[in-house]
Design an enzyme around this catalytic site. Structure first.
Site, PDB file in Angstrom:
ATOM      1  N   GLY A 146     -49.284 -88.538  -9.455  1.00  0.00           N
ATOM      2  CA  GLY A 146     -48.494 -87.354  -9.785  1.00  0.00           C
ATOM      3  C   GLY A 146     -49.236 -86.390 -10.686  1.00  0.00           C
ATOM      4  O   GLY A 146     -50.414 -86.590 -11.008  1.00  0.00           O
ATOM      5  N   TYR A 147     -48.528 -85.359 -11.119  1.00  0.00           N
ATOM      6  CA  TYR A 147     -49.127 -84.278 -11.916  1.00  0.00           C
ATOM      7  C   TYR A 147     -49.748 -84.809 -13.212  1.00  0.00           C
ATOM      8  O   TYR A 147     -50.954 -84.685 -13.446  1.00  0.00           O
ATOM      9  CB  TYR A 147     -48.041 -83.245 -12.216  1.00  0.00           C
ATOM     10  CG  TYR A 147     -48.414 -82.141 -13.175  1.00  0.00           C
ATOM     11  CD1 TYR A 147     -49.656 -81.490 -13.108  1.00  0.00           C
ATOM     12  CD2 TYR A 147     -47.501 -81.711 -14.142  1.00  0.00           C
ATOM     13  CE1 TYR A 147     -49.967 -80.454 -13.972  1.00  0.00           C
ATOM     14  CE2 TYR A 147     -47.803 -80.671 -15.007  1.00  0.00           C
ATOM     15  CZ  TYR A 147     -49.034 -80.047 -14.930  1.00  0.00           C
ATOM     16  OH  TYR A 147     -49.330 -79.030 -15.792  1.00  0.00           O
ATOM     17  N   ILE A 148     -48.943 -85.445 -14.051  1.00  0.00           N
ATOM     18  CA  ILE A 148     -49.462 -85.901 -15.336  1.00  0.00           C
ATOM     19  C   ILE A 148     -50.327 -87.146 -15.142  1.00  0.00           C
ATOM     20  O   ILE A 148     -51.403 -87.264 -15.730  1.00  0.00           O
ATOM     21  CB  ILE A 148     -48.308 -86.149 -16.320  1.00  0.00           C
ATOM     22  CG1 ILE A 148     -47.582 -84.824 -16.580  1.00  0.00           C
ATOM     23  CG2 ILE A 148     -48.829 -86.711 -17.643  1.00  0.00           C
ATOM     24  CD1 ILE A 148     -46.234 -84.954 -17.218  1.00  0.00           C
ATOM     25  N   SER A 150     -39.717 -88.378 -22.732  1.00  0.00           N
ATOM     26  CA  SER A 150     -39.489 -86.950 -22.633  1.00  0.00           C
ATOM     27  C   SER A 150     -38.681 -86.451 -23.818  1.00  0.00           C
ATOM     28  O   SER A 150     -37.855 -87.177 -24.381  1.00  0.00           O
ATOM     29  CB  SER A 150     -38.717 -86.682 -21.336  1.00  0.00           C
ATOM     30  OG  SER A 150     -38.053 -85.443 -21.399  1.00  0.00           O
ATOM     31  N   ASP A 175     -28.800 -76.368 -20.303  1.00  0.00           N
ATOM     32  CA  ASP A 175     -29.965 -75.773 -20.977  1.00  0.00           C
ATOM     33  C   ASP A 175     -29.650 -75.482 -22.442  1.00  0.00           C
ATOM     34  O   ASP A 175     -28.561 -75.003 -22.758  1.00  0.00           O
ATOM     35  CB  ASP A 175     -30.362 -74.453 -20.291  1.00  0.00           C
ATOM     36  CG  ASP A 175     -31.286 -74.673 -19.109  1.00  0.00           C
ATOM     37  OD1 ASP A 175     -31.769 -75.810 -18.942  1.00  0.00           O
ATOM     38  OD2 ASP A 175     -31.527 -73.714 -18.356  1.00  0.00           O
ATOM     39  N   LYS A 221     -34.589 -91.975 -19.363  1.00  0.00           N
ATOM     40  CA  LYS A 221     -35.731 -92.046 -20.293  1.00  0.00           C
ATOM     41  C   LYS A 221     -35.286 -92.699 -21.608  1.00  0.00           C
ATOM     42  O   LYS A 221     -35.987 -93.537 -22.174  1.00  0.00           O
ATOM     43  CB  LYS A 221     -36.281 -90.644 -20.577  1.00  0.00           C
ATOM     44  CG  LYS A 221     -37.007 -90.001 -19.396  1.00  0.00           C
ATOM     45  CD  LYS A 221     -38.306 -90.709 -19.073  1.00  0.00           C
ATOM     46  CE  LYS A 221     -39.115 -89.970 -18.032  1.00  0.00           C
ATOM     47  NZ  LYS A 221     -40.244 -90.760 -17.515  1.00  0.00           N
ATOM     48  N   GLU A 236     -26.433 -74.865 -16.488  1.00  0.00           N
ATOM     49  CA  GLU A 236     -25.736 -75.897 -17.252  1.00  0.00           C
ATOM     50  C   GLU A 236     -26.729 -76.881 -17.871  1.00  0.00           C
ATOM     51  O   GLU A 236     -27.691 -77.284 -17.235  1.00  0.00           O
ATOM     52  CB  GLU A 236     -24.765 -76.653 -16.345  1.00  0.00           C
ATOM     53  CG  GLU A 236     -23.631 -77.305 -17.122  1.00  0.00           C
ATOM     54  CD  GLU A 236     -22.886 -78.351 -16.307  1.00  0.00           C
ATOM     55  OE1 GLU A 236     -22.207 -79.179 -16.927  1.00  0.00           O
ATOM     56  OE2 GLU A 236     -23.002 -78.336 -15.068  1.00  0.00           O
ATOM     57  N   TYR A 263     -31.305 -88.033 -15.725  1.00  0.00           N
ATOM     58  CA  TYR A 263     -32.757 -88.157 -15.889  1.00  0.00           C
ATOM     59  C   TYR A 263     -33.083 -88.437 -17.358  1.00  0.00           C
ATOM     60  O   TYR A 263     -33.792 -89.396 -17.685  1.00  0.00           O
ATOM     61  CB  TYR A 263     -33.471 -86.886 -15.420  1.00  0.00           C
ATOM     62  CG  TYR A 263     -34.871 -86.768 -15.973  1.00  0.00           C
ATOM     63  CD1 TYR A 263     -35.892 -87.593 -15.504  1.00  0.00           C
ATOM     64  CD2 TYR A 263     -35.175 -85.866 -16.991  1.00  0.00           C
ATOM     65  CE1 TYR A 263     -37.175 -87.520 -16.029  1.00  0.00           C
ATOM     66  CE2 TYR A 263     -36.447 -85.783 -17.527  1.00  0.00           C
ATOM     67  CZ  TYR A 263     -37.442 -86.613 -17.040  1.00  0.00           C
ATOM     68  OH  TYR A 263     -38.704 -86.536 -17.582  1.00  0.00           O
ATOM     69  N   VAL A 314     -34.271 -65.787 -14.028  1.00  0.00           N
ATOM     70  CA  VAL A 314     -34.253 -66.172 -15.440  1.00  0.00           C
ATOM     71  C   VAL A 314     -32.818 -66.553 -15.789  1.00  0.00           C
ATOM     72  O   VAL A 314     -31.915 -65.724 -15.712  1.00  0.00           O
ATOM     73  CB  VAL A 314     -34.754 -65.017 -16.341  1.00  0.00           C
ATOM     74  CG1 VAL A 314     -34.641 -65.389 -17.813  1.00  0.00           C
ATOM     75  CG2 VAL A 314     -36.195 -64.650 -15.983  1.00  0.00           C
ATOM     76  N   ASN A 358     -39.391 -76.477 -12.432  1.00  0.00           N
ATOM     77  CA  ASN A 358     -39.873 -76.045 -13.733  1.00  0.00           C
ATOM     78  C   ASN A 358     -40.326 -74.597 -13.689  1.00  0.00           C
ATOM     79  O   ASN A 358     -40.725 -74.083 -12.638  1.00  0.00           O
ATOM     80  CB  ASN A 358     -41.014 -76.952 -14.202  1.00  0.00           C
ATOM     81  CG  ASN A 358     -40.549 -78.392 -14.358  1.00  0.00           C
ATOM     82  OD1 ASN A 358     -39.372 -78.632 -14.621  1.00  0.00           O
ATOM     83  ND2 ASN A 358     -41.452 -79.337 -14.198  1.00  0.00           N
TER      84      ASN A 358
END
Length: 371
Positions: A15-17, A159, A330, A188, A328, A184, A252, A234
């Site tokens: 994956g990305y990371i 996270s 955020d 974590k 919702e 999610y 936005v 993201n």
């Protein structure tokens, strides 16, 4: 025996990371053994692991499959190319207990870096059971397998979502956790709790839980980076796709937050800085550190509109956006106090916003449709 001999299991390493961490591991002289189930990774362009790469590892227990029969994920094929060093890869799902057992029988791991898991906040709200099944059950099986094979060192990819809605800023590691706004984040938090309890019960376990803020950017080669499947969840991959012409405009979510320009403020960290934090965490495990928790962030918050501007500067292109309703869950602002990681890990983010955006833009330009 130096780090040369150390085998590190990297779950979700395509994956990305994960892929950026595998590159740092190779460059630091470790031998990464990567497992991934391709949920979020692209299969390589038909390039099998070269037999040479398997031999280079001078390990009689390899290969686990006949050379050439297992394709590398494209991200890892490129990691090998950047590092000029071979890595070991096996397609494996962490919920598959038998396969994990077999893997641990074959290799002597000195530590595990655990990235594997589902990670889309919105999707987790729609499919909570799937998130709990993969993230929790998968981790339990991994920990049980480590336990059974005497591997007692883990670096876990956590996270900043575990902090929930910030009670104060900047967020330090003592901030209350668990008030998570989605499955999610809860998964974590639950995994952190499991690992903490395990370290309490078994004194020979060592764990470093890394709470990431918002990783962005890409390796400066432009060869590896974030490749979201479908519509990016993201901000920055979305902004980059608007800049490159793949998407028409950015939505936005809300401009009426209590921030300087009304848009949400986040702590963005260069993915290579983040990856270097994992190498520092591995060294910490060597001290028999017990269970340690660190924020990986820069300590600086940037608003959505500041990020758009920075990306316009890096790309030299206008990025169209529209203001829409708040999303919702955020929060207005969220940024780290990264002092503890600097004090105890000797780690500090080195790259600023311009570098993050330049590297992201290079990756996007060289790979307009991802891998």
């Amino acid at each position: 025996q130096g780090a040369m001999a150390e085998k590190i299991l990297v779950t979700g390493g395509a994956g990305y990371i994960g892929s950026h961490c595998v590159l740092e591991l190779l460059q630091a002289g470790y031998v990464p053994v990567v497992i991934d189930n391709f949920h979020n990774a692209i299969r390589g362009t038909g390039s099998p692991i070269p037999a040479r790469a398997v031999r280079d590892c001078s390990d009689p227990s390899l290969p686990s499959v006949p050379p050439g029969s297992e394709e590398l994920p494209e991200s890892l094929r490129r990691v090998q190319e950047i590092a000029h060093r071979p890595l070991l890869f096996q397609e494996l799902d962490i919920t598959d207990e038998a396969a994990l057992q077999e893997l641990f029988r074959k290799h002597q791991f000195s530590a595990v870096m655990h990235f594997a898991g589902l990670k889309a906040v919105g999707e987790s709200v729609q499919k909570p059971l799937e998130y709990y099944r993969v993230n929790l059950t998968g981790t339990i099986r991994l920990l049980e397998t480590m336990q059974a094979h005497g591997v007692r060192n883990i670096v876990f990819s956590s996270s900043a979502t575990v902090y929930g809605d910030p009670k104060y800023l900047p967020l330090d590691e003592n901030h209350p956790v668990g008030g998570c706004t989605n499955p999610y984040g809860k998964s974590k938090f639950f995994i952190e709790e499991m690992i903490r309890d395990l370290c309490k019960a078994e004194r020979d376990w060592n764990a470093v839980l890394l709470r990431y803020f918002n990783p962005i950017g890409a390796h400066e080669s432009g060869m590896i980076g974030e490749d979201p499947q479908g519509i990016p969840n993201n901000l920055m991959p979305y902004v980059a796709q608007v800049a490159v012409g793949r998407r028409e405009f950015l939505s936005v979510f809300g401009n009426d937050y209590k921030t300087d320009d009304g848009t949400g403020v986040r702590d963005y960290i260069h993915v290579v800085d983040l990856a270097k934090g994992h190498i520092a965490a591995l060294k910490k495990l060597k001290e028999n550190c017990g269970c340690k928790i660190y924020n990986l962030g820069t300590g600086t918050g940037y608003s959505v509109l500041q990020m758009v501007q920075a990306m316009e500067k890096a790309s030299g292109r206008e990025i169209k956006y529209r203001i829409t309703a708040r999303r919702e869950g955020d929060v207005a602002s969220c940024y780290a106090d990264p002092a503890l990681a600097e004090r105890e890990l000797g780690w500090k983010a080195a790259f600023g916003l311009d570098k993050m955006c330049e590297d992201l833009w290079r990756w996007q330009l060289q790979n307009p449709t991802g891998f």
